[in-house]
Enzyme design. Structure first.
Site, mmCIF file in Angstrom:
data_model
loop_
_atom_site.group_PDB
_atom_site.id
_atom_site.type_symbol
_atom_site.label_atom_id
_atom_site.label_comp_id
_atom_site.label_asym_id
_atom_site.label_seq_id
_atom_site.Cartn_x
_atom_site.Cartn_y
_atom_site.Cartn_z
ATOM 1 N N ARG A 91 9.160 -16.272 -8.265
ATOM 2 C CA ARG A 91 10.098 -15.010 -8.253
ATOM 3 C C ARG A 91 11.733 -15.417 -8.521
ATOM 4 O O ARG A 91 12.315 -14.786 -9.477
ATOM 5 C CB ARG A 91 10.283 -14.064 -7.013
ATOM 6 C CG ARG A 91 8.773 -13.626 -6.925
ATOM 7 C CD ARG A 91 8.767 -12.555 -5.417
ATOM 8 N NE ARG A 91 9.490 -11.497 -5.440
ATOM 9 C CZ ARG A 91 9.847 -10.918 -4.538
ATOM 10 N NH1 ARG A 91 9.353 -11.141 -3.431
ATOM 11 N NH2 ARG A 91 10.984 -9.917 -4.696
ATOM 12 N N ASN B 35 16.286 -4.977 -2.301
ATOM 13 C CA ASN B 35 15.967 -5.875 -3.256
ATOM 14 C C ASN B 35 16.525 -7.228 -2.872
ATOM 15 O O ASN B 35 17.608 -7.221 -2.303
ATOM 16 C CB ASN B 35 16.514 -5.394 -4.697
ATOM 17 C CG ASN B 35 15.804 -4.184 -5.415
ATOM 18 O OD1 ASN B 35 14.641 -3.793 -4.650
ATOM 19 N ND2 ASN B 35 16.241 -3.640 -6.134
ATOM 20 N N ASP C 147 16.975 -9.600 -4.995
ATOM 21 C CA ASP C 147 17.408 -10.160 -6.512
ATOM 22 C C ASP C 147 18.948 -9.922 -6.205
ATOM 23 O O ASP C 147 19.474 -8.970 -5.436
ATOM 24 C CB ASP C 147 16.722 -9.542 -7.810
ATOM 25 C CG ASP C 147 17.164 -8.025 -7.923
ATOM 26 O OD1 ASP C 147 16.203 -7.214 -8.113
ATOM 27 O OD2 ASP C 147 18.393 -7.556 -8.027
ATOM 28 N N HIS D 269 16.643 -6.752 3.068
ATOM 29 C CA HIS D 269 15.495 -7.515 3.167
ATOM 30 C C HIS D 269 15.767 -8.936 2.665
ATOM 31 O O HIS D 269 14.760 -9.755 2.337
ATOM 32 C CB HIS D 269 14.163 -6.745 2.224
ATOM 33 C CG HIS D 269 13.984 -5.538 3.006
ATOM 34 N ND1 HIS D 269 13.291 -4.665 2.107
ATOM 35 C CD2 HIS D 269 14.141 -5.078 4.172
ATOM 36 C CE1 HIS D 269 12.809 -3.713 2.752
ATOM 37 N NE2 HIS D 269 13.351 -3.665 4.007
HETATM 38 N N1 APR Z 1 13.158 3.094 -12.610
HETATM 39 C C1 APR Z 1 13.382 3.470 -11.708
HETATM 40 N N2 APR Z 1 12.355 3.705 -10.616
HETATM 41 C C2 APR Z 1 11.111 3.053 -10.859
HETATM 42 C C3 APR Z 1 10.935 2.559 -12.109
HETATM 43 C C4 APR Z 1 12.155 2.458 -13.176
HETATM 44 N N3 APR Z 1 11.928 1.888 -14.374
HETATM 45 N N4 APR Z 1 9.756 1.941 -12.231
HETATM 46 C C5 APR Z 1 9.124 2.247 -10.898
HETATM 47 N N5 APR Z 1 10.052 2.981 -10.254
HETATM 48 C C6 APR Z 1 9.853 3.350 -8.864
HETATM 49 C C7 APR Z 1 8.435 3.858 -8.406
HETATM 50 O O1 APR Z 1 8.252 5.166 -9.170
HETATM 51 C C8 APR Z 1 8.673 3.717 -6.987
HETATM 52 O O2 APR Z 1 8.914 4.847 -6.243
HETATM 53 O O3 APR Z 1 10.237 2.429 -7.966
HETATM 54 C C9 APR Z 1 9.565 2.482 -6.789
HETATM 55 C C10 APR Z 1 9.122 1.149 -6.493
HETATM 56 O O4 APR Z 1 8.495 1.429 -5.078
HETATM 57 P P1 APR Z 1 7.921 0.064 -4.282
HETATM 58 O O5 APR Z 1 7.268 -0.796 -5.274
HETATM 59 O O6 APR Z 1 7.400 0.394 -3.040
HETATM 60 O O7 APR Z 1 9.261 -0.727 -3.932
HETATM 61 P P2 APR Z 1 10.441 -0.621 -2.868
HETATM 62 O O8 APR Z 1 10.399 1.155 -2.654
HETATM 63 O O9 APR Z 1 11.511 -1.348 -3.373
HETATM 64 O O10 APR Z 1 9.675 -1.510 -1.592
HETATM 65 C C11 APR Z 1 10.241 -1.406 -0.402
HETATM 66 O O11 APR Z 1 8.755 -3.071 0.457
HETATM 67 O O12 APR Z 1 7.219 -4.883 0.005
HETATM 68 C C12 APR Z 1 8.559 -4.444 0.584
HETATM 69 O O13 APR Z 1 10.257 -5.872 1.106
HETATM 70 C C13 APR Z 1 9.648 -5.084 -0.175
HETATM 71 O O14 APR Z 1 11.830 -4.375 -0.554
HETATM 72 C C14 APR Z 1 10.488 -3.969 -0.527
HETATM 73 C C15 APR Z 1 10.113 -2.804 0.330
#
Ligand code: APR
Length: 231
Positions: A56, A87, A89, A104
């Site tokens: 990553r 995030n 990153d 996180h």
């Molecule tokens: N622009 C904006 N939002 C987007 C895009 C985009 N191009 N593509 C996808 N998404 C949205 C999705 O619809 C979803 O609601 O981003 C969100 C991603 O959700 P997750 O994959 O669950 O990520 P996140 O909410 O950051 O996860 C939270 O879970 O696994 C743990 O520690 C990890 O910090 C992470 C936490």
């Protein structure tokens, strides 16, 4: 000056090419959390965990902020802005956001396995399997694994309470306690969600506006809306 708290998840970095977690092509579709993102995994198969974060980090080094990160950084010209991100990153910082709280952890940092406050930046992408901290103990990614406490959450709730406006970008609001942050906005504080999907906004009681777009187009639009509305 109005205070805007921007709460982000993996979706804000999706338009930079980084995978999210729970989308169809997300990280958790290709890795099991229990294999790469728990303290037990680090103890049981250290090499796989170190490799997961090395890959990553290698990808992050080839990535740059997108228009969503840049628009969030630009907000600082007109508003008092704090970013709270799930995030790991550093794209918010690369785009110029000056106050970023990572709930996180951070991909570009490692820490002593025995002393969580002994945190060191990593040069490049590769952590060696046996790299040690100056206290002699093995280093580990400076990432909050599932099952571990979220030390920055209390600070994040204080920040959320100060918001005059809350912006939520690219998070499914599926992971706790992080997702609870939307509940710490004071009553009546407007919440704007930018997400092409359907995050779980069921616990949001505040006035809610959902801009159903990708961050790269939706966030710049929202910035213009916020300037029209609050300047
Ligand atoms: N622009 C904006 N939002 C987007 C895009 C985009 N191009 N593509 C996808 N998404 C949205 C999705 O619809 C979803 O609601 O981003 C969100 C991603 O959700 P997750 O994959 O669950 O990520 P996140 O909410 O950051 O996860 C939270 O879970 O696994 C743990 O520690 C990890 O910090 C992470 C936490």
């Amino acid at each position: 000056m109005k205070k805007i708290v921007v709460f982000t998840g993996a979706g804000v970095s999706a338009d930079s090419g980084l995978a999210t977690f729970r989308d169809a092509d997300g990280l958790w579709a290709n890795y099991r959390i229990e294999d790469v993102c728990t303290p037990e995994a680090l103890a049981r198969n250290r090499a796989l965990v170190i490799e997961f974060y090395n890959l990553r980090r290698k990808e992050l080094l080839k990535t740059k902020p997108n228009a969503a990160h840049e628009a969030i950084a630009e907000l600082e010209q007109w508003f008092d802005v704090e970013v709270v991100t799930q995030n790991v990153d550093n794209l918010h910082e690369q785009a110029g956001s000056s106050r970023v709280t990572h709930l996180h952890g951070e991909l570009m940092k490692l820490r002593s396995q025995n002393n969580p406050s002994l945190i060191v930046p990593i040069e490049g992408w590769e952590q060696g399997l046996d790299d040690r901290a100056e206290d002699g103990s093995l280093l580990r990614p400076h990432i909050v694994f599932f099952g571990e406490s979220v030390p920055m959450f209390d600070r994040a709730t204080e920040i959320a309470r100060e918001a005059d406006v809350m912006v939520v970008v690219g998070t499914s609001l599926a992971v706790y306690p992080a997702a609870m942050l939307v509940r710490y906005a004071r009553a009546g504080v407007p919440i704007y969600v930018v997400d092409p999907g359907e995050p779980d906004t069921s616990m949001i009681r505040n006035p809610l506006t959902h801009i159903k777009e990708r961050g790269a187009t939706g966030v710049p639009k929202l910035v213009e809306m916020l300037k029209d509305e609050f300047l």
